[in-house]
Write an enzyme that holds these catalytic residues in place. Sequence first.
Site, PDB file in Angstrom:
ATOM      1  CG  HIS A  99       0.195   7.115   5.635  1.00 45.51           C
ATOM      2  ND1 HIS A  99       1.403   7.216   5.901  1.00 45.51           N
ATOM      3  CD2 HIS A  99       1.186   5.171   5.064  1.00 45.51           C
ATOM      4  CE1 HIS A  99       2.691   6.079   5.683  1.00 45.51           C
ATOM      5  NE2 HIS A  99       1.955   5.591   5.897  1.00 45.51           N
TER       6      HIS A  99
ATOM      7  CB  CYS B  82       5.471   2.250   7.643  1.00 52.53           C
ATOM      8  SG  CYS B  82       4.234   3.702   6.318  1.00 52.53           S
TER       9      CYS B  82
ATOM     10  N   GLY C  53       0.430  -0.783  -0.532  1.00 48.01           N
ATOM     11  CA  GLY C  53       0.243  -0.259   0.222  1.00 48.01           C
ATOM     12  C   GLY C  53       0.837   1.238  -0.431  1.00 48.01           C
TER      13      GLY C  53
ATOM     14  CG  HIS D 179      -0.245   1.253   7.311  1.00 48.06           C
ATOM     15  ND1 HIS D 179       0.076   0.571   7.530  1.00 48.06           N
ATOM     16  CD2 HIS D 179      -0.231   2.028   6.464  1.00 48.06           C
ATOM     17  CE1 HIS D 179       1.649   1.279   8.105  1.00 48.06           C
ATOM     18  NE2 HIS D 179       1.330   2.030   6.752  1.00 48.06           N
ATOM     19  CD  GLU D 180      -1.193   2.074   2.659  1.00 48.52           C
ATOM     20  OE1 GLU D 180      -0.834   3.840   2.475  1.00 48.52           O
ATOM     21  OE2 GLU D 180       0.181   1.134   2.928  1.00 48.52           O
TER      22      GLU D 180
HETATM   23 ZN    ZN Z   1       2.898   3.468   5.714  1.00 45.98          ZN
END
Ligand code: ZN
Length: 160
Positions: A135, A89, A46, A131-132
């Site tokens: 961001h 990440c 991702g 997770h994305e």
């Molecule tokens: Zn990340």
Amino acid sequence: MAIRNIREIGDEVLTKRCKEVTEMTPRVKELIEDMLETMYEANGVGLAAPQVGVLKRIVVIDTTGEDPHILINPRIVESSGEQTGQEGCLSVPGKSGQVTRPNYVKAVALDVNMKEFELEGTELLARAICHELDHLDGHLYVEKAEGPLQDVRYDEDDSE
Ligand code: ZN
């Protein structure tokens, strides 16, 4: 298409809240193509736009290597369960940390035609979506990691 430079932890751009995409333009299309190429080149599952220095609410996710998802202005509308596992990440190279996430999420987003669609995921896909999307609000998984980060060999990194 072009590979873009991936910003790393410590870069201020990773701490900012991203702006909604209001219209599809050739520039946004090119950004999305570049994000996909950059993610695949880095063997990530991702990538979010701020990771390539662009403060727009766009993420690309592909947990299998043959199933790319492009999410514009995504939001999570449903989540359930819990999973705890190692997370990495591309902006935190060589590290991983243990993070607890929902085991199921449903997201609503716009596609490249600015049409709304739903994406449901469990396990790794659910983790990648969470997770994305973090961001896009300026958050990295390291803020949620339980215990210290671990060193991982780069070629084994399951980065997002
Ligand atoms: Zn990340």
